[in-house]
Design a protein around this motif. Structure first.
Motif, PDB file in Angstrom:
ATOM      1  N   UNK A 161       0.831  -1.225   0.000  1.00 12.99           N
ATOM      2  CA  UNK A 161       0.000   0.000   0.000  1.00 12.99           C
ATOM      3  C   UNK A 161       0.856   1.262   0.000  1.00 12.99           C
ATOM      4  N   UNK A 162       1.846   1.311  -0.888  1.00  7.11           N
ATOM      5  CA  UNK A 162       2.694   2.495  -0.975  1.00  7.11           C
ATOM      6  C   UNK A 162       2.249   3.449  -2.079  1.00  7.11           C
ATOM      7  N   UNK A 163       1.250   3.056  -2.824  1.00  2.00           N
ATOM      8  CA  UNK A 163       0.757   3.879  -3.936  1.00  2.00           C
ATOM      9  C   UNK A 163      -0.466   4.658  -3.480  1.00  2.00           C
ATOM     10  N   UNK A 164      -0.476   5.965  -3.665  1.00  2.00           N
ATOM     11  CA  UNK A 164      -1.649   6.757  -3.250  1.00  2.00           C
ATOM     12  C   UNK A 164      -2.953   6.256  -3.875  1.00  2.00           C
ATOM     13  N   UNK A 165      -2.882   5.674  -5.064  1.00  2.00           N
ATOM     14  CA  UNK A 165      -4.084   5.193  -5.742  1.00  2.00           C
ATOM     15  C   UNK A 165      -4.725   4.011  -5.031  1.00  2.00           C
ATOM     16  N   UNK A 166      -4.016   3.422  -4.089  1.00  2.00           N
ATOM     17  CA  UNK A 166      -4.545   2.271  -3.357  1.00  2.00           C
ATOM     18  C   UNK A 166      -5.388   2.689  -2.148  1.00  2.00           C
ATOM     19  N   UNK A 167      -5.544   3.983  -1.955  1.00  2.00           N
ATOM     20  CA  UNK A 167      -6.278   4.492  -0.811  1.00  2.00           C
ATOM     21  C   UNK A 167      -7.614   5.083  -1.237  1.00  2.00           C
ATOM     22  N   UNK A 168      -8.598   4.933  -0.362  1.00  6.48           N
ATOM     23  CA  UNK A 168      -9.964   5.332  -0.689  1.00  6.48           C
ATOM     24  C   UNK A 168     -10.375   6.654  -0.054  1.00  6.48           C
ATOM     25  N   UNK A 169      -9.773   6.992   1.065  1.00  6.54           N
ATOM     26  CA  UNK A 169     -10.161   8.207   1.787  1.00  6.54           C
ATOM     27  C   UNK A 169      -8.897   8.951   2.221  1.00  6.54           C
ATOM     28  N   UNK A 170      -9.002  10.277   2.231  1.00 10.11           N
ATOM     29  CA  UNK A 170      -7.865  11.122   2.579  1.00 10.11           C
ATOM     30  C   UNK A 170      -8.283  12.188   3.572  1.00 10.11           C
ATOM     31  N   UNK A 171      -7.370  12.512   4.469  1.00 10.78           N
ATOM     32  CA  UNK A 171      -7.559  13.654   5.347  1.00 10.78           C
ATOM     33  C   UNK A 171      -7.107  14.928   4.652  1.00 10.78           C
TER      34      UNK A 171
END
Length: 124
Positions: free
Chosen positions: A105-115
């Motif tokens: 999970x080092x790729x930002x595209x693998x994340x669904x929500x951001x602060x």
């Protein structure tokens, strides 16, 4: 899911800061949690990640031995402890939540929500 990052500020080189990310809208234990950072004029960069139960963590080579990620699922909070800060660590730091663990999970595209990000400024 909402993420609220806090704890940034101005610190001298060699100092420490602890960032917090509060998760609301769902229980944090449902998510892999990561920290990224973005310096002015640069792309968003992976800093650290922790699995749902906290059993596995990864940190970027550039911060290994200085940054430590942890989580308290009872309080729906994720932390990034930063030590021996360098001027190169100056950036906006973002926490992010991913539904799935994809190995690192080092790729930002693998994340669904951001602060919204919290600014860390390290002075020389």
């Amino acid at each position: 899911v909402q993420l609220q990052a806090s704890g940034g500020g101005l610190v001298q080189a060699g100092g420490s800061l602890r960032l917090s990310c509060a998760v609301s809208g769902d229980t944090s234990r449902n998510y892999v949690m990561g920290w990224f950072r973005q310096a002015p004029g640069k792309e968003r960069q992976f800093a650290a990640v922790i699995t749902r139960g906290g059993g596995t963590t990864w940190v970027a080579e550039s911060v290994k031995g200085r940054f430590f990620i942890s989580r308290n699922n009872a309080e729906n909070t994720v932390f990034l402890q930063m030590r021996s800060l360098k001027t190169d660590d100056t950036a906006v730091y973002y926490c992010a939540a991913a539904r799935y663990w994809r190995g690192s999970n080092q790729n930002p595209d693998e994340y669904d929500y951001w602060g919204q990000g919290t600014l860390v400024t390290v002075s020389s």
